[in-house]
Design an enzyme around this catalytic site. Structure first.
Site, PDB file in Angstrom:
ATOM      1  CG  HIS A   1     -15.763   4.941  10.454  1.00 50.24           C
ATOM      2  ND1 HIS A   1     -15.469   4.923   9.115  1.00 50.24           N
ATOM      3  CD2 HIS A   1     -17.089   5.249  10.528  1.00 50.24           C
ATOM      4  CE1 HIS A   1     -16.552   5.195   8.417  1.00 50.24           C
ATOM      5  NE2 HIS A   1     -17.543   5.405   9.250  1.00 50.24           N
TER       6      HIS A   1
ATOM      7  CD  GLU B   1      -1.625  -2.406   1.522  1.00 44.78           C
ATOM      8  OE1 GLU B   1      -0.504  -2.548   2.080  1.00 44.78           O
ATOM      9  OE2 GLU B   1      -2.378  -3.370   1.284  1.00 44.78           O
TER      10      GLU B   1
END
Length: 320
Positions: A131, A58
């Site tokens: 989140h 990533e």
């Protein structure tokens, strides 16, 4: 009216932008297969040069997207789980976000970071259930957490109000849902809140997938209190004008936010309200606890998340 699935809306918005602007490309793991449903069929439609499967690195392909954007492309980077953002936070916050500022606006980095399935996944535990939109707001990037199927098309195209990076958080709780919509699904400006339900007694600011919970509580308490439900839509910049108008009318504020309590979005909204608005009662927030790490056990998973019962309690508290 026709039902439109949340995933379908995200997919269609991305497909439309790829058709409209050949600079839009997609990078990520398994994006050609479209495992999340958002990129499914795009490789066949637009070719392997614009929909590129990346290796399990990533940090590598997030930096690649920054360079591609600086060279004139408009990459959309899909991350399979939200916690991967911690791996690439340096590339986003310290590189992509700052290039425009550090070059006096001579260089822009119009990357969209797309996180399908952000938030709790009901039993997927700590490394799959964060989140982290408040983290991006803290550094001044532009996180977007949408509830409605009227997808933020403008986030990955030149119509976006900013050429800077944007992070789109698509909550897990909405990924399997659908909603009836009418009319054309156009772009929504950054920093534009929406009032979903008007009220006169309490303003409830609900973020992302928590909007339906707020609307449910507002309906259940309709005989007891008139609740106005506001969805900020963009976490940064916040539409302070809309929030201020609502609180000026109600005088009371509750924020429902699925980030951790410490330094979360809910605390920022409450602090600004305390500084700027004429509140008639101390405001309340409903959020995850401080430093919350979601466990595997479903009962514990759900116990750590903001709930309708907690919101009901908070609304009644500000009425006192």
């Amino acid at each position: 009216m026709a039902p439109l699935a949340y995933i379908t809306a995200l997919h269609q918005a991305l497909r439309d932008e790829m058709a409209r602007d050949e600079r839009v490309c997609v990078l990520g793991e398994d994006v050609r297969l479209g495992l999340t449903g958002i990129t499914q069929g795009l490789a066949q439609a637009y070719g392997p040069e614009r929909v590129v499967d990346m290796p399990l690195s990533e940090q590598g392909f997030t930096s690649l997207a920054t360079g591609a954007a600086m060279a004139g492309q408009r990459p959309v980077v899909e991350f399979q789980i939200p916690s991967l953002l911690y791996l690439v936070f340096e590339q986003i916050a310290n590189q992509a976000h700052k290039f425009s500022l550090m070059t006096g606006g001579q260089v822009s980095v119009p990357v969209t970071y797309l996180v399908p399935g952000s938030g709790s996944r009901s039993g997927m535990a700590g490394q799959h259930s964060d989140h982290p939109y408040s983290l991006f707001a803290h550094v001044g990037s532009r996180p977007w957490c949408r509830r409605r199927r009227r997808t933020p098309t403008g986030c990955w195209c030149p119509r976006c109000a900013t050429p800077d990076p944007v992070a789109v958080f698509a909550p897990t709780m909405l990924m399997g849902t659908a909603e009836e919509v009418t009319g054309e699904l156009g772009p929504v400006p950054l920093g534009s809140a929406r009032v979903h339900r008007e009220g006169t007694d309490v303003t409830v600011v609900a973020v992302g997938h928590l909007v339906p919970t707020a609307l449910q509580v507002a309906a259940e308490l309709a005989g007891e209190v008139s609740i106005e439900v506001v969805d900020p839509r963009t976490v940064y910049p916040v539409d302070w004008a809309t929030l201020g108008e609502s609180v000026a009318k109600t005088g009371r504020l509750v924020v429902m936010d699925d980030s951790n309590r410490m330094c979360g979005l809910g605390g920022e909204i409450l602090a600004t309200a305390a500084e700027e608005y004429a509140l008639v009662a101390p405001p309340k927030r409903v959020s995850r606890p401080d430093g919350a790490v979601i466990p595997y056990a479903l009962a514990l998973d759900h116990a750590l998340l903001p709930s309708a019962a907690q919101l009901t309690e908070a609304v009644r508290a500000v009425l006192k």
